[in-house]
Write a protein that holds these residues in place. Structure first.
Motif, PDB file in Angstrom:
ATOM      1  N   VAL A  93      59.232 -21.288   6.756  1.00  0.00           N
ATOM      2  CA  VAL A  93      59.416 -19.884   6.400  1.00  0.00           C
ATOM      3  C   VAL A  93      60.780 -19.463   6.937  1.00  0.00           C
ATOM      4  O   VAL A  93      61.110 -19.742   8.090  1.00  0.00           O
ATOM      5  CB  VAL A  93      58.296 -19.009   7.019  1.00  0.00           C
ATOM      6  CG1 VAL A  93      58.572 -17.533   6.789  1.00  0.00           C
ATOM      7  CG2 VAL A  93      56.941 -19.410   6.454  1.00  0.00           C
ATOM      8  N   PRO A  94      61.612 -18.834   6.110  1.00  0.00           N
ATOM      9  CA  PRO A  94      62.950 -18.440   6.571  1.00  0.00           C
ATOM     10  C   PRO A  94      62.897 -17.485   7.764  1.00  0.00           C
ATOM     11  O   PRO A  94      62.001 -16.639   7.856  1.00  0.00           O
ATOM     12  CB  PRO A  94      63.554 -17.733   5.351  1.00  0.00           C
ATOM     13  CG  PRO A  94      62.746 -18.179   4.187  1.00  0.00           C
ATOM     14  CD  PRO A  94      61.375 -18.472   4.720  1.00  0.00           C
ATOM     15  N   GLU A  95      63.866 -17.617   8.663  1.00  0.00           N
ATOM     16  CA  GLU A  95      63.986 -16.708   9.811  1.00  0.00           C
ATOM     17  C   GLU A  95      64.136 -15.281   9.305  1.00  0.00           C
ATOM     18  O   GLU A  95      64.836 -15.027   8.324  1.00  0.00           O
ATOM     19  CB  GLU A  95      65.218 -17.064  10.658  1.00  0.00           C
ATOM     20  CG  GLU A  95      65.040 -18.265  11.530  1.00  0.00           C
ATOM     21  CD  GLU A  95      64.060 -18.022  12.662  1.00  0.00           C
ATOM     22  OE1 GLU A  95      64.036 -16.929  13.249  1.00  0.00           O
ATOM     23  OE2 GLU A  95      63.292 -18.958  12.955  1.00  0.00           O
ATOM     24  N   GLY A  96      63.474 -14.360   9.954  1.00  0.00           N
ATOM     25  CA  GLY A  96      63.589 -12.953   9.597  1.00  0.00           C
ATOM     26  C   GLY A  96      62.750 -12.531   8.400  1.00  0.00           C
ATOM     27  O   GLY A  96      62.804 -11.370   7.998  1.00  0.00           O
ATOM     28  N   GLN A  97      61.986 -13.450   7.825  1.00  0.00           N
ATOM     29  CA  GLN A  97      61.126 -13.132   6.674  1.00  0.00           C
ATOM     30  C   GLN A  97      60.045 -12.145   7.104  1.00  0.00           C
ATOM     31  O   GLN A  97      59.410 -12.342   8.129  1.00  0.00           O
ATOM     32  CB  GLN A  97      60.481 -14.413   6.136  1.00  0.00           C
ATOM     33  CG  GLN A  97      59.539 -14.213   4.987  1.00  0.00           C
ATOM     34  CD  GLN A  97      60.255 -13.918   3.694  1.00  0.00           C
ATOM     35  OE1 GLN A  97      61.290 -14.502   3.428  1.00  0.00           O
ATOM     36  NE2 GLN A  97      59.720 -13.009   2.918  1.00  0.00           N
ATOM     37  N   MET A  98      59.856 -11.093   6.331  1.00  0.00           N
ATOM     38  CA  MET A  98      58.787 -10.140   6.628  1.00  0.00           C
ATOM     39  C   MET A  98      57.476 -10.725   6.110  1.00  0.00           C
ATOM     40  O   MET A  98      57.392 -11.137   4.965  1.00  0.00           O
ATOM     41  CB  MET A  98      59.084  -8.792   5.992  1.00  0.00           C
ATOM     42  CG  MET A  98      60.340  -8.160   6.584  1.00  0.00           C
ATOM     43  SD  MET A  98      60.570  -6.473   6.072  1.00  0.00           S
ATOM     44  CE  MET A  98      59.210  -5.680   6.859  1.00  0.00           C
ATOM     45  N   CYS A  99      56.464 -10.762   6.979  1.00  0.00           N
ATOM     46  CA  CYS A  99      55.180 -11.375   6.650  1.00  0.00           C
ATOM     47  C   CYS A  99      54.050 -10.432   7.025  1.00  0.00           C
ATOM     48  O   CYS A  99      54.152  -9.709   8.016  1.00  0.00           O
ATOM     49  CB  CYS A  99      55.004 -12.682   7.425  1.00  0.00           C
ATOM     50  SG  CYS A  99      56.328 -13.862   7.154  1.00  0.00           S
ATOM     51  N   THR A 100      52.970 -10.478   6.248  1.00  0.00           N
ATOM     52  CA  THR A 100      51.809  -9.683   6.613  1.00  0.00           C
ATOM     53  C   THR A 100      51.204 -10.241   7.889  1.00  0.00           C
ATOM     54  O   THR A 100      51.239 -11.446   8.126  1.00  0.00           O
ATOM     55  CB  THR A 100      50.744  -9.692   5.501  1.00  0.00           C
ATOM     56  OG1 THR A 100      50.326 -11.052   5.267  1.00  0.00           O
ATOM     57  CG2 THR A 100      51.270  -9.078   4.224  1.00  0.00           C
ATOM     58  N   GLN A 101      50.676  -9.374   8.691  1.00  0.00           N
ATOM     59  CA  GLN A 101      50.045  -9.791   9.942  1.00  0.00           C
ATOM     60  C   GLN A 101      48.572 -10.085   9.667  1.00  0.00           C
ATOM     61  O   GLN A 101      47.677  -9.355  10.053  1.00  0.00           O
ATOM     62  CB  GLN A 101      50.225  -8.714  11.013  1.00  0.00           C
ATOM     63  CG  GLN A 101      51.674  -8.512  11.394  1.00  0.00           C
ATOM     64  CD  GLN A 101      52.324  -9.806  11.859  1.00  0.00           C
ATOM     65  OE1 GLN A 101      51.901 -10.422  12.823  1.00  0.00           O
ATOM     66  NE2 GLN A 101      53.367 -10.229  11.164  1.00  0.00           N
ATOM     67  N   GLN A 102      48.368 -11.163   8.943  1.00  0.00           N
ATOM     68  CA  GLN A 102      47.050 -11.619   8.527  1.00  0.00           C
ATOM     69  C   GLN A 102      46.841 -12.982   9.161  1.00  0.00           C
ATOM     70  O   GLN A 102      47.715 -13.843   9.082  1.00  0.00           O
ATOM     71  CB  GLN A 102      47.045 -11.719   7.000  1.00  0.00           C
ATOM     72  CG  GLN A 102      45.826 -12.311   6.395  1.00  0.00           C
ATOM     73  CD  GLN A 102      45.982 -12.430   4.874  1.00  0.00           C
ATOM     74  OE1 GLN A 102      47.022 -12.121   4.321  1.00  0.00           O
ATOM     75  NE2 GLN A 102      44.952 -12.901   4.233  1.00  0.00           N
ATOM     76  N   GLY A 129      50.699 -14.102   6.947  1.00  0.00           N
ATOM     77  CA  GLY A 129      50.676 -14.149   5.493  1.00  0.00           C
ATOM     78  C   GLY A 129      51.664 -15.132   4.902  1.00  0.00           C
ATOM     79  O   GLY A 129      51.364 -15.796   3.900  1.00  0.00           O
ATOM     80  N   CYS A 130      52.844 -15.262   5.492  1.00  0.00           N
ATOM     81  CA  CYS A 130      53.848 -16.209   4.983  1.00  0.00           C
ATOM     82  C   CYS A 130      53.373 -17.643   5.157  1.00  0.00           C
ATOM     83  O   CYS A 130      53.530 -18.478   4.259  1.00  0.00           O
ATOM     84  CB  CYS A 130      55.184 -16.006   5.691  1.00  0.00           C
ATOM     85  SG  CYS A 130      55.986 -14.438   5.326  1.00  0.00           S
ATOM     86  N   GLU A 131      52.805 -17.947   6.314  1.00  0.00           N
ATOM     87  CA  GLU A 131      52.328 -19.304   6.571  1.00  0.00           C
ATOM     88  C   GLU A 131      51.119 -19.640   5.690  1.00  0.00           C
ATOM     89  O   GLU A 131      50.987 -20.764   5.219  1.00  0.00           O
ATOM     90  CB  GLU A 131      51.984 -19.481   8.049  1.00  0.00           C
ATOM     91  CG  GLU A 131      53.196 -19.491   8.952  1.00  0.00           C
ATOM     92  CD  GLU A 131      54.094 -20.708   8.765  1.00  0.00           C
ATOM     93  OE1 GLU A 131      53.645 -21.742   8.228  1.00  0.00           O
ATOM     94  OE2 GLU A 131      55.257 -20.627   9.170  1.00  0.00           O
TER      95      GLU A 131
END
Length: 156
Positions: A93-102, A129-131
């Protein structure tokens, strides 16, 4: 941020339109990346999936398909599909990517070996969420896991 992305994309497109014809004229057509090099060998290790049958280590060979992976052909097809779309299926996942806190659970996977002539050492998790999305993109290379339930919270 969006404006910067649009400007960067426009500048990149302009640079490519200027350099690509010169490259073709000077040295022939641009090289096409290989989808399968015939040397694609991966080891996939999964743990803490919540399914004892899915917690295992498998080998996966593509071009020709082989190994101990339970869905080897489907896994090779998926990797080929992602490569054909120009995606690196093992990129973090790219650094600084906004991800849901799921939270998707404690499952982890590690993929090592070689793919399209380059070494692979990628770790997958389900911590946000990103992962989770990254994991799901890699199914059936990685096992399909259920979505973790969303827990209600109490307001005070």
């Amino acid at each position: 941020m969006l404006r910067r992305l649009v400007l960067t994309a426009a500048a990149s497109l302009a640079a490519l339109s200027v350099t690509a014809p010169g490259a073709i004229a000077a040295g022939g057509p641009l090289p096409v990346p290989l989808l399968h090099s015939g040397e694609d060998r991966l080891t996939v290790t999964t743990s803490e999936t919540g399914d004892p049958a899915a917690d295992a280590t498998y080998t996966l060979e593509c071009g020709p398909t082989g190994g101990s992976h339970p869905r080897a052909q489907a896994a090779c097809d998926r990797l080929g599909e992602l490569a054909g779309q120009g995606e690196d299926p093992f990129a973090p996942v790219p650094e600084g990517q906004m991800c849901t806190q799921q939270y998707g659970g404690a499952a982890t996977a590690r993929v090592t070996g070689s793919w399209q002539g380059r070494p692979v050492d990628a770790v997958f998790g389900r911590g946000d969420g990103c992962e989770i999305s990254r994991w799901n993109t890699m199914t059936p290379v990685l096992p399909t896991l259920p979505v973790a339930p969303v827990l209600p919270y109490a307001r005070s």
